[in-house]
Design a protein around this motif. Structure first.
Motif, PDB file in Angstrom:
ATOM      1  N   LEU A  10       0.817  -1.223   0.000  1.00  0.00           N
ATOM      2  CA  LEU A  10       0.000   0.000   0.000  1.00  0.00           C
ATOM      3  C   LEU A  10       0.849   1.272   0.000  1.00  0.00           C
ATOM      4  O   LEU A  10       0.412   2.329  -0.428  1.00  0.00           O
ATOM      5  CB  LEU A  10      -0.919   0.018   1.229  1.00  0.00           C
ATOM      6  N   ARG A  11       2.079   1.183   0.538  1.00  0.00           N
ATOM      7  CA  ARG A  11       2.899   2.383   0.672  1.00  0.00           C
ATOM      8  C   ARG A  11       3.136   3.072  -0.663  1.00  0.00           C
ATOM      9  O   ARG A  11       3.487   2.443  -1.625  1.00  0.00           O
ATOM     10  CB  ARG A  11       4.252   2.034   1.310  1.00  0.00           C
ATOM     11  N   ARG A  12       2.869   4.332  -0.712  1.00  0.00           N
ATOM     12  CA  ARG A  12       3.174   5.148  -1.890  1.00  0.00           C
ATOM     13  C   ARG A  12       3.892   6.418  -1.424  1.00  0.00           C
ATOM     14  O   ARG A  12       3.764   6.821  -0.271  1.00  0.00           O
ATOM     15  CB  ARG A  12       1.866   5.568  -2.610  1.00  0.00           C
ATOM     16  N   ALA A  13       4.621   7.034  -2.334  1.00  0.00           N
ATOM     17  CA  ALA A  13       5.208   8.336  -2.030  1.00  0.00           C
ATOM     18  C   ALA A  13       4.093   9.363  -2.230  1.00  0.00           C
ATOM     19  O   ALA A  13       3.718   9.661  -3.363  1.00  0.00           O
ATOM     20  CB  ALA A  13       6.378   8.609  -2.951  1.00  0.00           C
ATOM     21  N   VAL A  14       3.560   9.863  -1.129  1.00  0.00           N
ATOM     22  CA  VAL A  14       2.398  10.763  -1.173  1.00  0.00           C
ATOM     23  C   VAL A  14       2.885  12.207  -1.239  1.00  0.00           C
ATOM     24  O   VAL A  14       3.760  12.620  -0.482  1.00  0.00           O
ATOM     25  CB  VAL A  14       1.500  10.494   0.067  1.00  0.00           C
ATOM     26  N   GLY A  66      10.953  23.745  -0.885  1.00  0.00           N
ATOM     27  CA  GLY A  66       9.531  24.093  -0.900  1.00  0.00           C
ATOM     28  C   GLY A  66       8.660  23.028  -1.537  1.00  0.00           C
ATOM     29  O   GLY A  66       7.550  23.324  -1.997  1.00  0.00           O
ATOM     30  N   GLN A  67       9.132  21.787  -1.548  1.00  0.00           N
ATOM     31  CA  GLN A  67       8.328  20.713  -2.158  1.00  0.00           C
ATOM     32  C   GLN A  67       7.020  20.550  -1.383  1.00  0.00           C
ATOM     33  O   GLN A  67       7.005  20.616  -0.154  1.00  0.00           O
ATOM     34  CB  GLN A  67       9.086  19.388  -2.118  1.00  0.00           C
ATOM     35  N   LYS A  68       5.938  20.282  -2.119  1.00  0.00           N
ATOM     36  CA  LYS A  68       4.594  20.184  -1.528  1.00  0.00           C
ATOM     37  C   LYS A  68       4.511  19.155  -0.389  1.00  0.00           C
ATOM     38  O   LYS A  68       3.934  19.437   0.663  1.00  0.00           O
ATOM     39  CB  LYS A  68       3.550  19.856  -2.608  1.00  0.00           C
ATOM     40  N   CYS A 183       6.464  10.423   2.343  1.00  0.00           N
ATOM     41  CA  CYS A 183       7.151  10.675   1.070  1.00  0.00           C
ATOM     42  C   CYS A 183       8.642  10.826   1.349  1.00  0.00           C
ATOM     43  O   CYS A 183       9.049  11.750   2.065  1.00  0.00           O
ATOM     44  CB  CYS A 183       6.619  11.943   0.397  1.00  0.00           C
ATOM     45  N   PRO A 184       9.459   9.895   0.818  1.00  0.00           N
ATOM     46  CA  PRO A 184      10.913  10.078   0.986  1.00  0.00           C
ATOM     47  C   PRO A 184      11.381  11.146   0.015  1.00  0.00           C
ATOM     48  O   PRO A 184      10.878  11.221  -1.101  1.00  0.00           O
ATOM     49  CB  PRO A 184      11.478   8.697   0.604  1.00  0.00           C
ATOM     50  N   MET A 185      12.326  11.979   0.448  1.00  0.00           N
ATOM     51  CA  MET A 185      12.799  13.058  -0.445  1.00  0.00           C
ATOM     52  C   MET A 185      14.315  13.197  -0.394  1.00  0.00           C
ATOM     53  O   MET A 185      14.900  13.220   0.691  1.00  0.00           O
ATOM     54  CB  MET A 185      12.178  14.393  -0.008  1.00  0.00           C
ATOM     55  N   GLU A 186      14.900  13.305  -1.570  1.00  0.00           N
ATOM     56  CA  GLU A 186      16.313  13.679  -1.608  1.00  0.00           C
ATOM     57  C   GLU A 186      16.474  15.057  -2.249  1.00  0.00           C
ATOM     58  O   GLU A 186      17.597  15.525  -2.435  1.00  0.00           O
ATOM     59  CB  GLU A 186      17.157  12.634  -2.324  1.00  0.00           C
ATOM     60  N   GLY A 187      15.358  15.683  -2.548  1.00  0.00           N
ATOM     61  CA  GLY A 187      15.390  17.048  -3.060  1.00  0.00           C
ATOM     62  C   GLY A 187      15.458  18.006  -1.881  1.00  0.00           C
ATOM     63  O   GLY A 187      14.427  18.408  -1.332  1.00  0.00           O
ATOM     64  N   PHE A 188      16.688  18.318  -1.455  1.00  0.00           N
ATOM     65  CA  PHE A 188      16.876  19.297  -0.372  1.00  0.00           C
ATOM     66  C   PHE A 188      18.254  19.928  -0.533  1.00  0.00           C
ATOM     67  O   PHE A 188      19.120  19.385  -1.234  1.00  0.00           O
ATOM     68  CB  PHE A 188      16.720  18.649   1.011  1.00  0.00           C
ATOM     69  N   PRO A 223      -0.937   6.178 -11.071  1.00  0.00           N
ATOM     70  CA  PRO A 223      -0.770   4.715 -10.998  1.00  0.00           C
ATOM     71  C   PRO A 223       0.686   4.372 -10.677  1.00  0.00           C
ATOM     72  O   PRO A 223       1.596   5.113 -11.056  1.00  0.00           O
ATOM     73  CB  PRO A 223      -1.165   4.239 -12.391  1.00  0.00           C
ATOM     74  N   GLN A 224       0.864   3.273  -9.994  1.00  0.00           N
ATOM     75  CA  GLN A 224       2.223   2.885  -9.606  1.00  0.00           C
ATOM     76  C   GLN A 224       2.829   1.968 -10.678  1.00  0.00           C
ATOM     77  O   GLN A 224       2.182   1.017 -11.104  1.00  0.00           O
ATOM     78  CB  GLN A 224       2.185   2.149  -8.264  1.00  0.00           C
ATOM     79  N   TRP A 225       4.035   2.259 -11.073  1.00  0.00           N
ATOM     80  CA  TRP A 225       4.701   1.435 -12.089  1.00  0.00           C
ATOM     81  C   TRP A 225       5.982   0.835 -11.520  1.00  0.00           C
ATOM     82  O   TRP A 225       6.721   1.500 -10.791  1.00  0.00           O
ATOM     83  CB  TRP A 225       5.050   2.272 -13.325  1.00  0.00           C
ATOM     84  N   ARG A 226       6.236  -0.414 -11.828  1.00  0.00           N
ATOM     85  CA  ARG A 226       7.517  -1.036 -11.506  1.00  0.00           C
ATOM     86  C   ARG A 226       8.030  -1.773 -12.730  1.00  0.00           C
ATOM     87  O   ARG A 226       7.237  -2.248 -13.551  1.00  0.00           O
ATOM     88  CB  ARG A 226       7.373  -2.037 -10.345  1.00  0.00           C
ATOM     89  N   ARG A 227       9.354  -1.875 -12.856  1.00  0.00           N
ATOM     90  CA  ARG A 227       9.930  -2.669 -13.942  1.00  0.00           C
ATOM     91  C   ARG A 227       9.474  -4.111 -13.767  1.00  0.00           C
ATOM     92  O   ARG A 227       9.239  -4.556 -12.637  1.00  0.00           O
ATOM     93  CB  ARG A 227      11.452  -2.608 -13.866  1.00  0.00           C
TER      94      ARG A 227
HETATM   95  C1  LIG Z   1      15.873   8.185  -2.143  1.00  0.00           C
HETATM   96  C2  LIG Z   1      14.581   8.741  -2.664  1.00  0.00           C
HETATM   97  C3  LIG Z   1      14.472  10.088  -2.958  1.00  0.00           C
HETATM   98  C4  LIG Z   1      13.261  10.629  -3.389  1.00  0.00           C
HETATM   99  N1  LIG Z   1      13.172  11.982  -3.535  1.00  0.00           N
HETATM  100  C5  LIG Z   1      11.968  12.524  -3.802  1.00  0.00           C
HETATM  101  C6  LIG Z   1      11.811  13.929  -3.800  1.00  0.00           C
HETATM  102  O1  LIG Z   1      12.734  14.691  -3.535  1.00  0.00           O
HETATM  103  N2  LIG Z   1      10.572  14.428  -4.067  1.00  0.00           N
HETATM  104  C7  LIG Z   1       9.504  13.626  -4.315  1.00  0.00           C
HETATM  105  O2  LIG Z   1       8.413  14.149  -4.547  1.00  0.00           O
HETATM  106  N3  LIG Z   1       9.624  12.281  -4.319  1.00  0.00           N
HETATM  107  C8  LIG Z   1      10.821  11.709  -4.049  1.00  0.00           C
HETATM  108  N4  LIG Z   1      10.949  10.346  -3.993  1.00  0.00           N
HETATM  109  C9  LIG Z   1       9.774   9.492  -4.228  1.00  0.00           C
HETATM  110  C10 LIG Z   1       9.855   8.738  -5.562  1.00  0.00           C
HETATM  111  O3  LIG Z   1       9.598   9.624  -6.605  1.00  0.00           O
HETATM  112  C11 LIG Z   1       8.849   7.570  -5.519  1.00  0.00           C
HETATM  113  O4  LIG Z   1       9.177   6.707  -4.470  1.00  0.00           O
HETATM  114  C12 LIG Z   1       8.861   6.801  -6.838  1.00  0.00           C
HETATM  115  O5  LIG Z   1       8.409   7.581  -7.899  1.00  0.00           O
HETATM  116  C13 LIG Z   1       7.979   5.554  -6.776  1.00  0.00           C
HETATM  117  O6  LIG Z   1       6.680   5.867  -6.343  1.00  0.00           O
HETATM  118  P1  LIG Z   1       6.007   5.095  -5.115  1.00  0.00           P
HETATM  119  O7  LIG Z   1       6.947   5.262  -3.933  1.00  0.00           O
HETATM  120  O8  LIG Z   1       4.698   5.775  -4.878  1.00  0.00           O
HETATM  121  O9  LIG Z   1       5.868   3.685  -5.507  1.00  0.00           O
HETATM  122  C14 LIG Z   1      12.145   9.785  -3.582  1.00  0.00           C
HETATM  123  C15 LIG Z   1      12.272   8.412  -3.326  1.00  0.00           C
HETATM  124  C16 LIG Z   1      13.466   7.900  -2.857  1.00  0.00           C
HETATM  125  C17 LIG Z   1      13.552   6.432  -2.509  1.00  0.00           C
END
Ligand SMILES: Cc1cc2nc3c(=O)[nH]c(=O)nc-3n(C[C@H](O)[C@H](O)[C@H](O)COP(=O)(O)O)c2cc1C
Length: 236
Positions: A10-14, A66-68, A183-188, A223-227
């Protein structure tokens, strides 16, 4: 489906949250789950900064460009790989073993391993000690099957990032299991965020920032996509 797998799938990057209060009990549960992750030599080479107060959250969100997800989260967790925590961790584990009456032999074994670990994982000034060890290991490897330990400072950060990332994933799955989203983020801006938190550039590096909260009703999930499996797996 099994509860653990359910949370995992269920986990998604929200990307947009709505305001909810995360109780201190829930926070503790999530952080306990994070540090339950495995780590090399059980060194747990990370520190998590939970940014909950509105003013600090706003400051950190700004440094997350300033990411949402950062701006709308209930809390932000800055997860830091910490290569300077090894000695304190091994001392703490030794004290725990003594308190729990481990056999003397076990304590001696651990002390020996910790000492070897400290020698191996010490890059020295300007990585000089690391360079010396690298030559030694390279020569030994010519005649012996052996792995190369993380010697240089950048290898140590790479090593610490593995354990740190596993803790991050645990944290996100635990949040999902408790009805929250992440939501994990590396945009900082790593330099400014490190300065803001007073991190040491020698020993600490931010791996990611995790926004946590409750998914907004207004958020439309893509929608969620994976290889395909065969593109990511080789069965031998
Ligand atoms: C290390 C890492 C860095 C990420 N950085 C960002 C980010 O800066 N901003 C963002 O919106 N999403 C970020 N994401 C989320 C990814 O875009 C997201 O996990 C990916 O597209 C797959 O989507 P899902 O997690 O919903 O399956 C990051 C994910 C990871 C693992």
């Amino acid at each position: 489906m099994n509860d653990t797998l359910n949370a995992l799938f269920l986990r998604r990057a929200v990307k947009l949250f709505e305001p909810v209060e995360i109780s201190s009990e829930m926070r503790e549960q999530i952080l306990h789950a994070a540090r339950q992750a495995p780590s090399s030599f059980n060194v747990q080479p990370y520190r998590m900064y939970w940014i909950g107060s509105a003013a600090k959250r706003a400051a950190v969100a700004r440094l997350c460009l300033g990411q949402k997800p950062a701006e709308t989260a209930s809390a932000l967790i800055v997860v830091v790989a910490d290569i300077g925590s090894m000695s304190a961790t091994t001392e703490a584990q030794l004290a725990w073993m003594r308190r729990n009456h481990f056999a003397d032999g076990k304590i001696r074994d651990y002390q020996r391993t910790a000492k070897i670990g400290r020698i191996l994982f010490m890059p020295g000034p300007l990585n000089m000690f690391a360079a010396l060890k690298w030559v030694l290991f390279w020569l030994l490897n010519l005649s012996k099957v052996m792995g190369m330990p993380p010697l240089f400072r950048h290898d140590l950060f790479k090593w610490a990032t593995k354990g740190t990332s596993l803790a991050c994933e645990n944290l996100m799955i635990a949040a999902e299991a408790l009805g929250l989203n992440t939501c994990p983020m590396e945009g900082f801006d790593g330099r400014r965020l490190s300065q803001y938190l007073g991190l040491s550039s020698r020993f600490q590096e931010i791996v990611m920032v995790i926004a946590i909260g409750k998914k907004s009703h207004a958020y439309i999930e893509t929608p969620q996509w994976r290889r395909p499996l065969e593109a990511t797996v080789t069965v031998l």
